[in-house]
Design a protein around this motif. Structure first.
Motif, PDB file in Angstrom:
ATOM      1  N   ARG A 132      23.718  41.049  -4.564  1.00 54.47           N
ATOM      2  CA  ARG A 132      25.043  41.771  -4.220  1.00 54.47           C
ATOM      3  C   ARG A 132      24.700  42.628  -2.911  1.00 54.47           C
ATOM      4  N   ALA A 133      23.592  43.406  -3.120  1.00 55.46           N
ATOM      5  CA  ALA A 133      23.162  44.144  -1.751  1.00 55.46           C
ATOM      6  C   ALA A 133      22.905  43.372  -0.433  1.00 55.46           C
ATOM      7  N   ALA A 134      22.519  42.046  -0.859  1.00 59.72           N
ATOM      8  CA  ALA A 134      22.278  41.225   0.354  1.00 59.72           C
ATOM      9  C   ALA A 134      23.530  40.611   0.774  1.00 59.72           C
ATOM     10  N   GLY A 135      24.690  40.882   0.279  1.00 58.94           N
ATOM     11  CA  GLY A 135      25.984  40.197   0.741  1.00 58.94           C
ATOM     12  C   GLY A 135      26.283  38.895   0.267  1.00 58.94           C
ATOM     13  N   ASP A 136      25.485  38.294  -0.828  1.00 55.75           N
ATOM     14  CA  ASP A 136      25.698  37.064  -1.403  1.00 55.75           C
ATOM     15  C   ASP A 136      26.606  37.021  -2.485  1.00 55.75           C
ATOM     16  N   THR A 137      27.874  36.297  -2.091  1.00 53.58           N
ATOM     17  CA  THR A 137      28.839  36.262  -2.804  1.00 53.58           C
ATOM     18  C   THR A 137      29.168  35.400  -3.949  1.00 53.58           C
ATOM     19  N   ARG A 138      27.931  34.449  -4.003  1.00 53.93           N
ATOM     20  CA  ARG A 138      28.276  33.645  -5.106  1.00 53.93           C
ATOM     21  C   ARG A 138      28.309  34.107  -6.546  1.00 53.93           C
ATOM     22  N   PRO A 139      28.987  33.373  -7.549  1.00 56.39           N
ATOM     23  CA  PRO A 139      29.081  33.957  -8.603  1.00 56.39           C
ATOM     24  C   PRO A 139      27.643  34.135  -9.317  1.00 56.39           C
TER      25      PRO A 139
END
Length: 471
Positions: free
Chosen positions: A376-383
């Protein structure tokens, strides 16, 4: 009517968590002393303190440390799988490797098994937003609290430490929306009042600072939890056995020191004295000396020495008790293994393997949660609802046994990637093997049937001069 207390303010969380953290430190210190082989010495009289301290220090057998190490050495994270992917996720593993989490996760798991808890802290990386900063935290410096009735929903977190430069006690309160930083003078020993906190201002940072993650970034790892939120060390219920082992060793050392040698006696003989009236020892023991007394009424004899075997057997029995309670193979603790078949060895280790798999479940939940947080902190928007930790197989097998088992599994239709994972290949190796397999298949489809036999050997000078192997 009494006024209701103000709850969930940053000050309320700070004081509440600091008090709970202070209570946990004593437990952690105790478990670490036993793990390090330095449990409290048995109480002795003050006048005998200096005389027996050396014996007491030598009378400690660190069995507890072996119990922890035997568990930890079989808990190795090999990858992180997202959703229904066949192999580990490259992005999750990239961030893992960038934060040196191979070593950090091993230390974290060791701490969780040793003292009951460990923590991971996730923070944005201003230099590289795609690679957050993930650091392990000690349970004596970090704590989280959960919503009542929801042990998987973190309500607040606290990290405290003494700053090396200023000597001040620092505290950071993590809430889902905000981060509050405080500082105080280190409380003096003996004071019952807590630290006198004041806001800590960081240059270029507002107070409070916004929490960009939207969740408490401090994640707890527990190896042996219960339903009430408690977490226990692997040594929690075997400390008495360790104390018993040390007590028996103390008795043995005392016996060795004072009664393990045959004591001689003599009757009917008057000891000579010197000119000052002091008794003179008439006999000197040596391999080339003979004791002679002319008086026929003098008699010599010796007392039996103390038999040390009961002490050794008592220690062995207590070690066996600890092995049974902790499901640690007795050969690990006793160091005795002779003429043992592979099947017997596998059966002896089955309890340890089962325990390790059991510990992997709660530890894996924590690893999954901090992986979810750093993605989440890395901006990864995958579920990220379905995250799975890929553990290395905790069961040790010979290469022949493993190959035989994999061949049988292959005949049942188990995919190759799963077999490679069972073999012990890392996720990086599996990804590389898939590329090599795809390249080989492409060459076959292109008519290069020799690729089925593997890479071609390099051409010799003679073959090159002749135009190649096919020339």
């Amino acid at each position: 009517m009494a006024k209701a207390p103000v709850v969930e303010s940053p000050e309320w969380w700070r004081d509440r968590l600091y008090k709970k953290l202070d209570e946990r430190r004593e437990y952690a210190a105790c478990m670490r002393r036993y793990y390090d082989g330095d449990p409290p010495l048995s109480p002795i009289a003050d006048k005998a303190h200096s005389a027996f301290r050396r014996l007491l220090k030598q009378s400690r057998l660190n069995v507890a440390g072996l119990v922890v190490d035997a568990t930890v050495e079989r808990m190795k994270v090999d990858g992180i799988r997202l959703g229904d992917a066949e192999t580990g996720d490259p992005n999750a593993w990239r961030i893992w490797q960038a934060n040196n989490l191979d070593g950090a996760s091993a230390k974290l798991i060791a701490e969780a098994v040793k003292v009951g808890r460990g923590f991971m802290l996730v923070a944005p990386n201003p230099r590289d937003p795609s690679t957050p900063i993930v650091t392990p935290e000690d349970m004596t410096q970090a704590i989280v609290d959960y919503r009542p009735g929801y042990l998987n929903e973190r309500a607040a977190g606290l990290k405290t430490w003494i700053d090396d430069w200023t000597g001040l006690l620092m505290a950071t309160v993590y809430l889902p929306a905000w981060i509050y930083k405080f500082q105080a003078e280190v409380p003096k020993a003996g004071l019952t009042s807590g630290p006198r906190w004041v806001p800590r201002n960081v240059e270029g940072e507002p107070w409070p600072a916004p929490n960009p993650l939207g969740v408490v970034p401090l994640i707890e790892i527990q190896a042996k939890p219960d339903l009430l939120g408690n977490a226990f060390s692997e040594l929690h219920d075997v400390l008495d056995v360790q104390d018993r082992i040390n007590k028996t060793l103390i008795d043995r050392m005392m016996a060795q020191e004072f009664s393990a040698f045959r004591q001689r006696w003599m009757t009917g003989y008057e000891l000579p004295t010197d000119e000052n009236g002091q008794t003179v020892e008439p006999f000197a023991s040596a391999v080339d000396r003979l004791w002679v007394v002319e008086d026929e009424t003098v008699k010599f004899g010796e007392f039996e020495s103390t038999d040390l075997r009961p002490y050794l057997l008592a220690v062995e029995a207590d070690v066996q008790h600890m092995a049974a309670r902790t499901r640690t193979p007795s050969q690990y603790l006793l160091g005795s293994m002779a003429n043992v078949s592979g099947d017997s060895l596998k059966a002896a280790e089955s309890g340890l393997v089962s325990k390790v798999r059991q510990r992997m479940d709660p530890v894996g939940e924590g690893v999954e949660e901090f992986t979810r947080t750093y993605l989440r902190a890395a901006g990864d928007t995958r579920p990220t609802d379905a995250i799975e930790v890929i553990w290395r197989n905790p069961e040790f097998r010979t290469e022949g046994e493993l190959v035989d088992a994999l061949v049988k599994m292959s005949s049942l239709g188990v995919p190759r990637e799963a077999l490679w994972e069972r073999w012990g290949a890392s996720q990086t190796e599996i990804a590389r093997w898939r590329i090599l397999q795809t390249d080989a298949a492409a060459r076959v489809m292109g008519g290069d049937l020799a690729s089925l036999l593997g890479p071609k050997p390099p051409l010799t000078t003679a073959a090159q001069d002749a135009g190649g192997l096919d020339g």
